[in-house]
Write a protein that holds these residues in place. Sequence first.
Motif, PDB file in Angstrom:
ATOM      1  N   ARG A 153       0.778  -1.357   0.011  1.00 24.27           N
ATOM      2  CA  ARG A 153       0.000  -0.073  -0.016  1.00 24.27           C
ATOM      3  C   ARG A 153       0.932   1.225  -0.081  1.00 24.27           C
ATOM      4  NH1 ARG A 153      -4.746   1.181   4.214  1.00 24.27           N
ATOM      5  NH2 ARG A 153      -3.120   1.340   5.845  1.00 24.27           N
ATOM      6  N   LYS A 154       1.915   1.286   0.823  1.00 24.47           N
ATOM      7  CA  LYS A 154       2.938   2.478   0.809  1.00 24.47           C
ATOM      8  C   LYS A 154       3.447   2.763  -0.564  1.00 24.47           C
ATOM      9  CE  LYS A 154       4.517   3.023   5.677  1.00 24.47           C
ATOM     10  NZ  LYS A 154       3.752   4.030   5.818  1.00 24.47           N
ATOM     11  N   ARG A 157       0.771   4.075  -3.023  1.00 28.38           N
ATOM     12  CA  ARG A 157       0.324   5.261  -2.700  1.00 28.38           C
ATOM     13  C   ARG A 157       1.489   6.423  -3.103  1.00 28.38           C
ATOM     14  NH1 ARG A 157      -2.797   4.882   3.091  1.00 28.38           N
ATOM     15  NH2 ARG A 157      -4.926   4.154   2.142  1.00 28.38           N
ATOM     16  N   ASN A 160       0.880   7.627  -6.309  1.00 21.53           N
ATOM     17  CA  ASN A 160      -0.286   8.475  -6.745  1.00 21.53           C
ATOM     18  C   ASN A 160      -1.417   7.573  -6.843  1.00 21.53           C
ATOM     19  OD1 ASN A 160       1.041  10.859  -6.319  1.00 21.53           O
ATOM     20  ND2 ASN A 160       1.356  10.840  -8.379  1.00 21.53           N
ATOM     21  N   ASP A 162      -4.050   4.010  -5.093  1.00 20.04           N
ATOM     22  CA  ASP A 162      -4.292   3.260  -4.000  1.00 20.04           C
ATOM     23  C   ASP A 162      -4.822   1.939  -4.140  1.00 20.04           C
ATOM     24  OD1 ASP A 162      -4.844   3.153  -1.071  1.00 20.04           O
ATOM     25  OD2 ASP A 162      -6.265   4.644  -1.167  1.00 20.04           O
ATOM     26  N   ILE A 163      -4.997   1.133  -3.119  1.00 19.03           N
ATOM     27  CA  ILE A 163      -5.391  -0.316  -3.314  1.00 19.03           C
ATOM     28  C   ILE A 163      -6.548  -0.568  -2.601  1.00 19.03           C
ATOM     29  CG2 ILE A 163      -3.858  -0.880  -1.298  1.00 19.03           C
ATOM     30  CD1 ILE A 163      -3.116  -3.351  -2.782  1.00 19.03           C
ATOM     31  N   THR A 164      -7.329  -1.384  -3.313  1.00 17.56           N
ATOM     32  CA  THR A 164      -8.756  -1.838  -2.674  1.00 17.56           C
ATOM     33  C   THR A 164      -8.803  -3.330  -2.684  1.00 17.56           C
ATOM     34  OG1 THR A 164      -9.870  -1.591  -4.973  1.00 17.56           O
ATOM     35  CG2 THR A 164      -9.976   0.501  -3.298  1.00 17.56           C
ATOM     36  N   PHE A 177      -5.406  -2.052  -7.459  1.00 17.74           N
ATOM     37  CA  PHE A 177      -4.455  -1.205  -7.182  1.00 17.74           C
ATOM     38  C   PHE A 177      -4.317  -0.439  -8.472  1.00 17.74           C
ATOM     39  CE2 PHE A 177      -0.378  -1.729  -8.775  1.00 17.74           C
ATOM     40  CZ  PHE A 177      -0.151  -3.317  -8.843  1.00 17.74           C
TER      41      PHE A 177
END
Length: 181
Positions: A153-154, A157, A160, A162-164, A177
């Motif tokens: 996740r870092k 991010r 730019n 995100d992950i779901t 992501f």
Amino acid sequence: GVALLALINDLLDYSKLEAGRLDIEHSPFSPQTLVQSVAELLSPKAADKGIEITAYVDSTVPAELYGDEARLRQVLINLAGNGVKFTDEGGVGIEARLVAADDGLAHVAFSVRDTGIGIPDDKQAAIFEEFSQAHIAGERKREGTGLGLAIARKIVRAMNGDITLASSPGEGSAFTFTVEL
Ligand code: ADP
């Protein structure tokens, strides 16, 4: 020894990310080759378990993109590696598609789906936290550090994105992501 080394590598990586020392590269790479190579890397493990691993890059994704291929590979290996680890029947699919393109930026979505044990609703948010595992009791054969998704996740991010996660216990999980390339 192997487990300790994995833990040390994860910890080092995590502290580097925590210290904000993540430099994102901007070099040309082929998303097709990247996705394919991750599937190939994990295919012996999948074959050992008798499950399938597939790779698909939609034709909308440019043949060449600029970004940090090594960090993207790290995220994909983590997600697809988890997929293989937590799936005993069926398989794991890795996919890439273009979400939008503007001003020389391609917003690309990568998804990793599996038909594995799934993750209960009440555990889904927590697994992105450090040292968090959703399945522990009696699952010694599925060892890990609980840092993989926090690191993933870092990285995402930092690009730019995100992950779901969408998952149903007993049916499987899908991690998606998006990143800007
Ligand atoms: P690790 O795999 O080292 O334990 P991760 O951060 O990669 O650490 O994953 C955290 C936890 O999330 C796992 O221990 C597992 O409980 C759950 N998990 C991750 N991916 C999956 C998946 N594809 N299917 C089921 N559970 C998963």
